[in-house]
Design an enzyme around this catalytic site. Structure first.
Site, PDB file in Angstrom:
ATOM      1  N   LEU A 107       9.134 -10.555  57.251  1.00  0.00           N
ATOM      2  CA  LEU A 107       9.041 -11.740  58.083  1.00  0.00           C
ATOM      3  C   LEU A 107       8.881 -11.294  59.526  1.00  0.00           C
ATOM      4  O   LEU A 107       9.681 -10.504  60.030  1.00  0.00           O
ATOM      5  CB  LEU A 107      10.294 -12.604  57.921  1.00  0.00           C
ATOM      6  N   CYS A 108       7.850 -11.775  60.183  1.00  0.00           N
ATOM      7  CA  CYS A 108       7.614 -11.467  61.589  1.00  0.00           C
ATOM      8  C   CYS A 108       7.506  -9.941  61.787  1.00  0.00           C
ATOM      9  O   CYS A 108       6.737  -9.279  61.106  1.00  0.00           O
ATOM     10  CB  CYS A 108       8.720 -12.081  62.438  1.00  0.00           C
TER      11      CYS A 108
END
Length: 325
Positions: A107-108
């Site tokens: 994520l990210c």
């Protein structure tokens, strides 16, 4: 369920220097506290080396890194300081989990952890746009795509920043349990059903923020007339400016040209109609201002990455009844 046993155990990695938002977001999506979710649901495990500092929070994971090796799906939240190498124990655990067959998603800026583990070599990947250049420079074997919501490479998935991290989590739910369940989660979180960001750029050109700008009245006017033939001259006339000035204002407000913005909004309208109506592709093409089904299919495939019929089968809104797909 579309993936049977795969994805039943989800482990979320937690260590000093991770972003709390992405970690809690993953726990919210894959947690087991919602009665309306199907059985069997995911078994969620937060795993770390002990008490960890996540920004202003001190978190004590319930499991150690050894539990990561048992996961069907491993989630790596955002890594706060991308200039600093992630802990060797975390990198080794991620590498071992993937080698054993786990599906690994970042994520990210968690993509930097996957890259350090070698999982992104020879693959397409994304991360937060502000750090995409750094990821590409540090890991030249990775094909970095900075302008997509997320990239699905099968056993390895990566997402852009915060909101896109939620898109990726919902995408994983859709893969495992189907569109109906993913839409249920989206409704619970009060967000729109996510768009597929792996095959193509699903980030639609945004509307400019409300305010005192030259397009404040033109944009709503155009949105109400997408089914009508509109030219740049029509838009300029309505806005009371020259075509050249209109193009300049559109570039500043939306990052694109008037015609490209108009086409994007028409494809977006077609997406909404495919999700919410039983209209034929011909009817939807006319309602979206794209003329014929052939024209709609050409622009839809190029913009969205899949044909209209395939999109409808995947993203059909659930609220039409218990058996709707």
């Amino acid at each position: 369920m579309t993936r049977s046993a795969r994805g039943t155990t989800v482990a979320v990695a937690a260590t000093d220097g991770m972003l709390s938002f992405e970690l809690t977001l993953a726990c919210e999506v894959f947690g087991d506290d919602a009665a309306e979710l199907p059985e069997p649901w995911y078994r969620l495990a937060v795993c770390g080396p002990g008490a960890v500092r996540l920004g202003r929070f001190l978190v004590e994971p319930e499991h150690g890194f050894d539990r990561l090796a048992e996961a069907d799906t491993l989630i790596v939240p955002g890594w706060a300081d991308v200039a600093r190498e992630p802990p060797g124990a975390l990198v080794a655990a991620v590498r071992a989990a993937h080698a054993r067959g786990a599906r690994v998603a970042s994520l990210c800026t968690g993509a930097f952890v996957l890259a350090a583990a070698g999982l992104l070599d020879g693959r397409r990947a994304t991360t937060h746009w502000a750090h995409a250049g750094e990821l590409a420079a540090r890991y030249p074997a990775v094909t970095v795509e900075p302008d997509v919501l997320y990239v699905d490479e099968g056993s390895v998935l990566t997402s852009a920043g915060k909101a896109a991290a939620l898109d990726l989590c919902l995408h994983l739910v859709r893969l495992d349990h189907g569109a109906r369940v993913a839409n249920t989660i989206a409704r619970r979180l009060v967000v729109p059903p996510q768009r597929d960001g792996g095959q193509a750029q699903f980030v639609m050109t945004p509307l400019p923020d409300p305010g005192n700008h030259p397009l404040a009245e033109l944009i709503p006017w155009a949105m109400e007339r997408l089914d009508q033939p509109l030219s740049v001259e029509d838009l300029a006339r309505q806005a009371g400016m020259s075509s050249r000035h209109l193009a300049r204002h559109f570039q500043a407000a939306t990052g694109t040209t008037p015609l490209r913005w108009l086409l994007t909004q028409r494809v977006r309208r077609a997406q909404e109609l495919l999700e919410t109506t039983d209209d034929t592709v011909d009817v939807i093409a006319a309602a979206a201002g794209l003329g014929t089904a052939t024209t709609l299919r050409r622009h839809f495939q190029r913009t969205v990455g899949v044909p209209p019929d395939a999109y409808r089968r995947t993203f059909r809104v659930v609220s039409r009844g218990p058996d709707a797909r």
